[in-house]
Each structure stands twice: as C-alpha cells, then as structure tokens.
Motif scaffolding. Structure first.
Motif, PDB file in Angstrom:
ATOM      1  N   LYS A 112      22.995  -4.713 -15.798  1.00 39.90           N
ATOM      2  CA  LYS A 112      21.664  -4.884 -16.399  1.00 39.90           C
ATOM      3  C   LYS A 112      21.424  -3.936 -17.585  1.00 39.90           C
ATOM      4  O   LYS A 112      20.802  -4.316 -18.563  1.00 39.90           O
ATOM      5  CB  LYS A 112      20.635  -4.617 -15.295  1.00 39.90           C
ATOM      6  CG  LYS A 112      19.241  -5.138 -15.562  1.00 39.90           C
ATOM      7  CD  LYS A 112      18.413  -5.047 -14.281  1.00 39.90           C
ATOM      8  CE  LYS A 112      16.930  -5.154 -14.522  1.00 39.90           C
ATOM      9  NZ  LYS A 112      16.468  -6.423 -15.050  1.00 39.90           N
ATOM     10  N   PHE A 113      21.929  -2.691 -17.485  1.00 39.54           N
ATOM     11  CA  PHE A 113      21.572  -1.687 -18.507  1.00 39.54           C
ATOM     12  C   PHE A 113      22.749  -1.141 -19.319  1.00 39.54           C
ATOM     13  O   PHE A 113      22.555  -0.714 -20.452  1.00 39.54           O
ATOM     14  CB  PHE A 113      20.817  -0.521 -17.858  1.00 39.54           C
ATOM     15  CG  PHE A 113      19.486  -0.928 -17.301  1.00 39.54           C
ATOM     16  CD1 PHE A 113      18.408  -1.157 -18.149  1.00 39.54           C
ATOM     17  CD2 PHE A 113      19.317  -1.121 -15.940  1.00 39.54           C
ATOM     18  CE1 PHE A 113      17.180  -1.560 -17.642  1.00 39.54           C
ATOM     19  CE2 PHE A 113      18.103  -1.534 -15.430  1.00 39.54           C
ATOM     20  CZ  PHE A 113      17.033  -1.754 -16.276  1.00 39.54           C
ATOM     21  N   ASP A 158      11.368   6.124 -22.387  1.00 38.88           N
ATOM     22  CA  ASP A 158      10.958   4.768 -22.023  1.00 38.88           C
ATOM     23  C   ASP A 158      11.884   4.188 -20.948  1.00 38.88           C
ATOM     24  O   ASP A 158      13.074   3.985 -21.206  1.00 38.88           O
ATOM     25  CB  ASP A 158      11.017   3.903 -23.304  1.00 38.88           C
ATOM     26  CG  ASP A 158      10.575   2.477 -23.053  1.00 38.88           C
ATOM     27  OD1 ASP A 158      10.274   2.134 -21.892  1.00 38.88           O
ATOM     28  OD2 ASP A 158      10.542   1.696 -24.030  1.00 38.88           O
ATOM     29  N   GLU A 187      12.300   1.284 -20.012  1.00 36.55           N
ATOM     30  CA  GLU A 187      12.950   0.011 -20.389  1.00 36.55           C
ATOM     31  C   GLU A 187      14.248   0.260 -21.137  1.00 36.55           C
ATOM     32  O   GLU A 187      15.164  -0.558 -21.114  1.00 36.55           O
ATOM     33  CB  GLU A 187      11.999  -0.819 -21.253  1.00 36.55           C
ATOM     34  CG  GLU A 187      10.830  -1.315 -20.427  1.00 36.55           C
ATOM     35  CD  GLU A 187      10.229  -2.588 -20.967  1.00 36.55           C
ATOM     36  OE1 GLU A 187      10.775  -3.170 -21.925  1.00 36.55           O
ATOM     37  OE2 GLU A 187       9.203  -2.992 -20.403  1.00 36.55           O
ATOM     38  N   LYS A 188      14.326   1.423 -21.800  1.00 35.95           N
ATOM     39  CA  LYS A 188      15.544   1.726 -22.582  1.00 35.95           C
ATOM     40  C   LYS A 188      16.493   2.655 -21.828  1.00 35.95           C
ATOM     41  O   LYS A 188      17.709   2.582 -21.987  1.00 35.95           O
ATOM     42  CB  LYS A 188      15.158   2.412 -23.895  1.00 35.95           C
ATOM     43  CG  LYS A 188      14.293   1.550 -24.789  1.00 35.95           C
ATOM     44  CD  LYS A 188      14.359   2.053 -26.227  1.00 35.95           C
ATOM     45  CE  LYS A 188      13.517   1.206 -27.144  1.00 35.95           C
ATOM     46  NZ  LYS A 188      12.187   1.778 -27.416  1.00 35.95           N
ATOM     47  N   PRO A 241      16.299   3.874 -18.062  1.00 34.77           N
ATOM     48  CA  PRO A 241      15.645   4.011 -16.758  1.00 34.77           C
ATOM     49  C   PRO A 241      16.296   5.072 -15.882  1.00 34.77           C
ATOM     50  O   PRO A 241      17.488   5.355 -16.020  1.00 34.77           O
ATOM     51  CB  PRO A 241      15.848   2.628 -16.128  1.00 34.77           C
ATOM     52  CG  PRO A 241      17.088   2.116 -16.756  1.00 34.77           C
ATOM     53  CD  PRO A 241      17.103   2.646 -18.168  1.00 34.77           C
ATOM     54  N   GLY A 268       8.555   1.535 -13.597  1.00 35.81           N
ATOM     55  CA  GLY A 268       9.711   1.087 -14.383  1.00 35.81           C
ATOM     56  C   GLY A 268      11.031   1.703 -13.951  1.00 35.81           C
ATOM     57  O   GLY A 268      12.086   1.286 -14.410  1.00 35.81           O
TER      58      GLY A 268
END
Ligand code: ACM
Length: 415
Positions: free
Chosen positions: A171-172, A254, A256-257, A259, A280
């Motif tokens: 995912k990241f 952030d 989202e960037k 986690p 988040g």
C-alpha cells in the motif's frame, strides 16, 4: 491474613529442617506449592497503577478485576470464590519481582495475572519458575520464550506482522523507518520485521530506540522529515506513544504520505493523545473495540458499566478478560484440594472459549494462544476502523524468527 502468613513461614522453616534430615525431596517440593484453601482461590493481580506504563496497565487491572467479579457474582468456581490480591509494581521491573515474590510466597496465590512490558515479565519469570507457579501474561510480545510457568494470551510477532507488513509494503512502499522503546520487545519485534522486509525486497532506512518514558521526539521527527520513509514502524510503548503522535502532528507530518504503523497503539493510547493526533495511523492487533460480535458487545457494555461510560477496551485489556475466564474453565476441572499451579497448567492446555475477538485456544505445546489478527486505521473519534481481518484464527509460533528452535511440551527444542 497475618495468621495465615505466619503459618506459611513456619511451614517453610519446617520443610528446610526435614530437608536437612533427609526427608524425601518430593515432599519438600510439594509442600512449597501454592494451593487453594479454605474455600478460596487466591490469585495475584500485578499491573502498574503508577509510573510510565500505568497509562495502559491501569486498564489491564480493571479488565482483570471485572472478570473476577463476574465469575464470583455467578457463584465462583465450583462454589469457591476467587480472591484477588492486588499489587502496584510501579512500572519498575525490580518492584515487579519483589511483588511477585510476595504474591507467590507470602500470599500463596495459585496464579498471578500481570505485566505489560516484556522487561517486567522477564523480571518476574524466575519467581514463577523457581516455585513452579503460573503467570498469566496478556500482552503482545516478541516471542522467543518457552516457559511452562507462563500462559501467554497476547499476540506473538507472526500474529501481528505476517499480514500487516506485506499489506503496508504493497500500500505505501518499501522504504521503512523503525522507531521503538529501548528494551527487548521492540528489538526482537524489529528483528522479525526486518526478516519480513528483506523477503519483500524492502529496506530499513533508519532504526532508532528511545528510553522508556521518553517524551521529547523532535530529533526523531527531524530524521523522519529528512529520510522521508514510506512507513514508520513503531514499537514505542507507554506514555511515549502519546508524545510521539502529538509531536508528529504538531510538526505537520501527514499520515497519508508517511503513516505510522504500530503494534502497540490501541484505543487506550489514542484516548490519552486525542483522536486527532492518532487519525490515519495503522495498528495490527487481534482485537479492536469496534469488533462486531455478541461477546464483544457484552464485554464493552460490562466494562463501561463497571468503570465508566468514557472508558475504552483494547487489544491488551481483552486478553486480560478472557484469560481469567480460561483460568476458571481450567480450575473448574479440578477437585478443590488439587487446585495448584501445575494442575491448572495441565488443565488449561487446549482450553478454548469464544472471547470478544472470536474463538481463542491455548496451544498445548507452547502455552501461547490462537488469535485473530486484524488491521485497523485510527479515526478522529478515538476508535479504529477495521480494514482487514484474517480469514482464520492464527497459530502462535513464538520462535518463528528462529527457524532452528521450537517451543514444545518438553521445553525448548533446538535442531
Ligand atoms: C511488550 O513489552 N511486550 C509490549
């Protein structure tokens, strides 16, 4: 109470005298075993109510006490009441050991429910092994331990990481930073994480440890800002979790960037830091408070009724609750005069129940627990949204990072 303690001490001296005159060794050993007596089943409750891990351990005390009260309200175990002896080891391993000795030798508890950190479990372990007593440990931990004197009901690395790490990489991304508190648990957990990452072709750009109770994360966060990892894997514990999340948010990072992915951040720490600081970020655990099952609704309702409508349940308080019920199921099988720690151990092997998280079972070969891994994302309301759950319960493999070792009923086996 005083009279009973004196009687016990007298018994110990007598046993020593018989040893000197050549009385059979087996008699000496048996007389030193804790045993239920006078219609009471005495157990220790050993969670820190003060110090750096009180933030979580106070709720472990509450879940344990509630389970004991629940059983006593329904008539106890075969008509015998469970009598909890509560001690505060103050988040200090040496005090844990001292209080454990008091519970086992002084109070003659037949089992003790206790501990959050692995440092405190390691500190009490010799007390239980020496006296053949039984320690019920509810916390997720690093594995690599095989004791016939501990019942482990929290997750081991394979139960938190096997699904989580590949999911996060996909995912990241593959550049990871590892941040943990400085003691055995985060180091072993990261050792397993690095093995999984290597198998996925991912890399660790930084690995760092902060002292227990650490609250100043600016240099750690500066490093995150310069390294720009795809995932920050956190095994920070206690009130440091609150400081880390708040400073991350205050410095404008952030989720989202970049986690944070944690094995230790639960609803409990989120309640302390505030939902906005946690939102988040991801956690892997066998239990989240929002889990939708009749057993969990009952557990959460009872907990809030007993301790306050604002209180949360989480993935360490839930095992605290179910391990007392498994203890009851085991003790129920024993005649009153047979309620000793070794007999409880034999009776709990393979025991299972429908816990709030789902059906759990004590694995008879290693005394760890079959659990249901889940992945959740924290939300600003203080709860987690469950994004993924395992298709089946997962076997505990406490030596998965060490392929030549295994925990068996005969003890640690090396090949
Ligand atoms: C831990 O120390 N097992 C969280």
């Amino acid at each position: 109470m005083t009279v009973k303690r004196r009687t016990f001490l007298k018994g110990t001296v007598a046993a020593g005298a018989f040893a000197a005159t050549g009385f059979p060794h087996i008699w000496i050993k048996d007389s030193s075993l804790a045993r239920a007596a006078e219609g009471e089943i005495k157990v220790g409750v050993l969670f820190s109510l003060t110090g750096t891990t009180a933030i979580v351990e106070e709720s472990l005390n509450k879940a344990t006490v509630m389970a004991i009260e629940e059983i006593n309200d329904q008539g106890g175990i075969n008509g015998m009441k469970i009598v909890p002896v509560i001690e505060d080891p103050a988040s200090d391993p040496a005090t844990f050991a001292e209080k454990a000795r008091k519970l086992v030798l002084g109070d003659k508890c037949v089992s003790v429910f206790g501990s959050y950190t692995s440092a405190s479990r390691k500190a009490v372990l010799p007390v239980f092994e020496k006296r053949n007593n039984l320690y019920f440990y509810p916390t997720l931990y690093e594995g690599r331990e095989c004791s016939k004197n501990v019942i482990y009901t929290g997750a081991v690395p394979n139960q938190q990481q096997d699904e989580f790490v590949p999911w996060l990489v996909e995912k990241f991304g593959k550049r990871w930073s590892l941040i943990g508190s400085n003691y055995i648990y985060p180091k072993e957990e990261n050792n397993y994480c690095k093995k999984l990452l290597a198998g996925l072709g991912a890399e660790v750009v930084n690995e760092e440890y902060v002292p227990l109770g650490h609250s100043e994360f600016s240099s750690v966060i500066n490093k995150f800002q310069s390294d720009k990892p795809d995932v920050i894997f956190s095994t920070v514990v206690g009130d440091s979790v609150v400081a880390l999340h708040r400073q991350y948010r205050a410095d404008g990072l952030d989720p989202e960037k970049m986690p944070m992915a944690s094995l230790t951040t639960s609803e409990n720490e989120v309640a302390a830091m505030g939902g906005d600081a946690a939102a988040g970020h991801f956690t892997s655990a066998p239990y989240f408070m929002v889990w939708d099952s009749p057993e969990n609704v009952k557990f959460v309702d009872a907990y809030r009724k007993r301790w306050g409508a604002d209180k949360v349940t989480h993935f360490v308080s839930e095992p605290c609750y179910f391990q007392v019920h498994l203890f009851k199921q085991a003790v129920e099988k024993l005649a009153p005069s047979d309620i000793t720690p070794p007999n409880i151990r034999e009776a709990i092997k393979g025991e299972e129940m429908i816990a709030p998280q789902g059906k759990v079972r004590i694995e008879k070969k290693n005394l760890h627990t079959w659990l249901w891994p889940k992945i959740g994302v924290a939300k600003s309301d203080g709860q987690f949204e469950i994004l993924k759950q395992s298709a089946d319960w997962l076997e505990p493999v406490p030596y998965k990072a060490y392929e030549n070792q295994d925990c068996t009923e005969e003890g640690l086996k090396e090949s």
